[in-house]
Design a protein around this motif. Structure first.
Motif, PDB file in Angstrom:
ATOM      1  N   GLU A   1       0.813  -1.219   0.000  1.00  0.00           N
ATOM      2  CA  GLU A   1       0.000   0.000   0.000  1.00  0.00           C
ATOM      3  C   GLU A   1       0.850   1.274   0.000  1.00  0.00           C
ATOM      4  O   GLU A   1       0.475   2.280  -0.600  1.00  0.00           O
ATOM      5  N   HIS A   2       2.017   1.261   0.666  1.00  0.00           N
ATOM      6  CA  HIS A   2       2.822   2.474   0.817  1.00  0.00           C
ATOM      7  C   HIS A   2       4.070   2.528  -0.062  1.00  0.00           C
ATOM      8  O   HIS A   2       4.809   3.511  -0.020  1.00  0.00           O
ATOM      9  N   ARG A   3       4.281   1.516  -0.876  1.00  0.00           N
ATOM     10  CA  ARG A   3       5.466   1.507  -1.743  1.00  0.00           C
ATOM     11  C   ARG A   3       5.532   2.757  -2.627  1.00  0.00           C
ATOM     12  O   ARG A   3       6.549   3.452  -2.665  1.00  0.00           O
ATOM     13  N   ASP A   4       4.455   3.051  -3.343  1.00  0.00           N
ATOM     14  CA  ASP A   4       4.447   4.208  -4.250  1.00  0.00           C
ATOM     15  C   ASP A   4       4.664   5.518  -3.497  1.00  0.00           C
ATOM     16  O   ASP A   4       5.397   6.393  -3.953  1.00  0.00           O
ATOM     17  N   TRP A   5       4.023   5.664  -2.326  1.00  0.00           N
ATOM     18  CA  TRP A   5       4.161   6.888  -1.537  1.00  0.00           C
ATOM     19  C   TRP A   5       5.611   7.095  -1.102  1.00  0.00           C
ATOM     20  O   TRP A   5       6.167   8.201  -1.235  1.00  0.00           O
ATOM     21  N   LEU A   6       6.233   6.037  -0.575  1.00  0.00           N
ATOM     22  CA  LEU A   6       7.616   6.155  -0.115  1.00  0.00           C
ATOM     23  C   LEU A   6       8.581   6.379  -1.277  1.00  0.00           C
ATOM     24  O   LEU A   6       9.522   7.167  -1.166  1.00  0.00           O
ATOM     25  N   GLU A   7       8.355   5.698  -2.394  1.00  0.00           N
ATOM     26  CA  GLU A   7       9.197   5.918  -3.586  1.00  0.00           C
ATOM     27  C   GLU A   7       9.090   7.366  -4.047  1.00  0.00           C
ATOM     28  O   GLU A   7      10.103   8.003  -4.343  1.00  0.00           O
ATOM     29  N   ASP A   8       7.882   7.895  -4.119  1.00  0.00           N
ATOM     30  CA  ASP A   8       7.683   9.280  -4.542  1.00  0.00           C
ATOM     31  C   ASP A   8       8.387  10.244  -3.591  1.00  0.00           C
ATOM     32  O   ASP A   8       9.020  11.209  -4.029  1.00  0.00           O
TER      33      ASP A   8
END
Length: 87
Positions: free
Chosen positions: A56-63
Motif C-alpha cells: 500500500e505504501h510503496r508508491d508513496w515512499l518511492e515518490d
C-alpha cells in the motif's frame, strides 16, 4: 525506558520470529519491498540506506525519495540488497 525501542520488540532487534514492518509512519503492515536510497550530501555514492514498504505504501515512499533525489532502486524484500548497502 529505551528510547531506541519505541516500536517494541527486544532491544530494537528483529529476530527470526518478527516480521519486517513498513517504514511509513504509523503503518504496522508487513513489508514486501526494500527501497534503497542514498543522500549524496552525506553518503558515499555506493552506500545504500534501506526503507521497508508494504504494498500500500510503496508508491508513496518511492515518490517521497524520488522528489528529494534520494531514491536508487526498489527490490522485493526477499532479494539481497546491492553491495555496500548499509541501513
Amino acid at each position: 525506558m529505551n528510547i531506541f525501542n519505541l516500536g517494541g520488540g527486544a532491544g530494537g532487534t528483529t529476530g527470526p520470529d518478527s516480521a519486517a514492518m513498513c517504514s511509513r509512519k504509523a503503518c504496522r503492515a508487513d513489508a514486501a519491498w526494500q527501497l534503497l536510497w542514498n543522500n549524496p550530501k552525506i553518503h558515499t555514492p555506493e552506500r545504500r540506506k534501506v526503507w521497508l514498504a508494504c504494498g500500500e505504501h510503496r508508491d508513496w515512499l518511492e515518490d517521497y525519495l524520488q522528489t528529494r533525489g534520494l531514491w536508487k532502486e526498489t527490490i522485493p524484500l526477499d532479494a539481497a540488497p546491492t553491495p555496500g548497502g548499509n541501513s
